[in-house]
Enzyme design. Sequence first.
Site, PDB file in Angstrom:
ATOM      1  N   THR A  42      30.553  44.643  35.386  1.00  0.00           N
ATOM      2  CA  THR A  42      31.587  44.566  36.421  1.00  0.00           C
ATOM      3  C   THR A  42      32.618  45.669  36.234  1.00  0.00           C
ATOM      4  OG1 THR A  42      33.222  43.156  37.533  1.00  0.00           O
ATOM      5  CG2 THR A  42      33.096  42.957  35.140  1.00  0.00           C
ATOM      6  N   GLY A  76      39.938  41.499  36.814  1.00  0.00           N
ATOM      7  CA  GLY A  76      40.252  40.094  37.090  1.00  0.00           C
ATOM      8  C   GLY A  76      39.048  39.191  36.873  1.00  0.00           C
ATOM      9  N   ASP A  96      29.119  38.302  42.638  1.00  0.00           N
ATOM     10  CA  ASP A  96      29.506  38.782  43.970  1.00  0.00           C
ATOM     11  C   ASP A  96      30.232  37.657  44.682  1.00  0.00           C
ATOM     12  OD1 ASP A  96      29.454  41.070  45.747  1.00  0.00           O
ATOM     13  OD2 ASP A  96      28.404  39.742  47.112  1.00  0.00           O
ATOM     14  N   SER A  97      31.389  38.008  45.251  1.00  0.00           N
ATOM     15  CA  SER A  97      32.245  36.971  45.825  1.00  0.00           C
ATOM     16  C   SER A  97      32.710  37.364  47.215  1.00  0.00           C
ATOM     17  CB  SER A  97      33.477  36.775  44.936  1.00  0.00           C
ATOM     18  OG  SER A  97      33.073  36.440  43.626  1.00  0.00           O
ATOM     19  N   PHE A 154      44.050  38.694  41.469  1.00  0.00           N
ATOM     20  CA  PHE A 154      43.617  39.973  42.049  1.00  0.00           C
ATOM     21  C   PHE A 154      43.116  39.726  43.464  1.00  0.00           C
ATOM     22  CE2 PHE A 154      38.985  39.402  41.948  1.00  0.00           C
ATOM     23  CZ  PHE A 154      38.872  38.318  41.082  1.00  0.00           C
ATOM     24  N   GLY A 155      42.808  40.812  44.156  1.00  0.00           N
ATOM     25  CA  GLY A 155      42.201  40.714  45.481  1.00  0.00           C
ATOM     26  C   GLY A 155      43.013  39.872  46.457  1.00  0.00           C
TER      27      GLY A 155
HETATM   28  P1  IMP Z   1      33.144  41.588  45.184  1.00  0.00           P
HETATM   29  O1  IMP Z   1      32.547  40.370  44.628  1.00  0.00           O
HETATM   30  O2  IMP Z   1      33.589  42.520  44.103  1.00  0.00           O
HETATM   31  O3  IMP Z   1      32.297  42.244  46.243  1.00  0.00           O
HETATM   32  O4  IMP Z   1      34.492  41.115  45.837  1.00  0.00           O
HETATM   33  C1  IMP Z   1      34.766  41.099  47.199  1.00  0.00           C
HETATM   34  C2  IMP Z   1      36.250  41.243  47.427  1.00  0.00           C
HETATM   35  O5  IMP Z   1      36.850  39.978  47.235  1.00  0.00           O
HETATM   36  C3  IMP Z   1      36.962  42.198  46.490  1.00  0.00           C
HETATM   37  O6  IMP Z   1      37.917  42.905  47.254  1.00  0.00           O
HETATM   38  C4  IMP Z   1      37.625  41.304  45.468  1.00  0.00           C
HETATM   39  O7  IMP Z   1      38.852  41.855  45.055  1.00  0.00           O
HETATM   40  C5  IMP Z   1      37.844  40.040  46.258  1.00  0.00           C
HETATM   41  N1  IMP Z   1      37.704  38.866  45.387  1.00  0.00           N
HETATM   42  C6  IMP Z   1      36.624  38.515  44.669  1.00  0.00           C
HETATM   43  N2  IMP Z   1      36.869  37.391  43.973  1.00  0.00           N
HETATM   44  C7  IMP Z   1      38.134  37.046  44.260  1.00  0.00           C
HETATM   45  C8  IMP Z   1      38.973  35.997  43.807  1.00  0.00           C
HETATM   46  O8  IMP Z   1      38.626  35.146  42.981  1.00  0.00           O
HETATM   47  N3  IMP Z   1      40.206  35.976  44.328  1.00  0.00           N
HETATM   48  C9  IMP Z   1      40.654  36.907  45.222  1.00  0.00           C
HETATM   49  N4  IMP Z   1      39.929  37.909  45.655  1.00  0.00           N
HETATM   50  C10 IMP Z   1      38.672  37.979  45.173  1.00  0.00           C
END
Ligand code: IMP
Length: 187
Positions: free
Chosen positions: A8, A12, A66-67, A141-142
Amino acid sequence: MMKLTFVTTNDGKFREFSASLQDSGVELVRRSQEYPEIQTDTLEKVVRFGLDWLREKVPGNYVIDDSGLFIDRLRGFPGVYSAYVLKTIGLDGVLGLMKGQEDRAAEFATTIGLFNDGDVHIFTGRCRGKIITSPEGTGGFGYDPIFVPDGDLRTFAGMTVVEKNSVSHRGKALKMLNDYIKRNAVS
Ligand code: IMP
């Protein structure tokens, strides 16, 4: 101790994984490497592609995450586009899209993919909550400053890592990963 690599570039996510796996019996090792995130309709497809792509590149067993944030009123947007949307229009842009909306329900989801001795395992956690009208909190974060999980008054950004893990989408997926590790040898 057995080692598990978490691929990763997100500090965060690594903090939350480390806190959750600290008593699991595996030592979590970070590898800050990018991998392709295909444009598709589910987190699971993104994770399966990423795991497969990393196969020849990462020694030993590894996990990826992935989120996405899925807003009901926006029919699931930004969802699998969450990273792109945050980079382009940002939190203010998302709040703008929600301006005047009464239905502020949303869901966070995390899919963790584990590559363990040639086998792939998928763990998905979800957390329902609400998008508030202006950012609150300095942690996380995010999208954390604009999301309040159901049953709480604070945003994720107003919680400690341990508190966030106890209710969050990622915390739930990590619990499944922990349970898997307890039942099976991961090294
Ligand atoms: P990815 O999993 O890195 O593709 O994340 C997608 C987007 O969602 C990114 O901009 C991350 O910063 C945001 N993100 C992922 N997980 C979380 C979380 O637990 N809280 C807030 N934002 C998140």
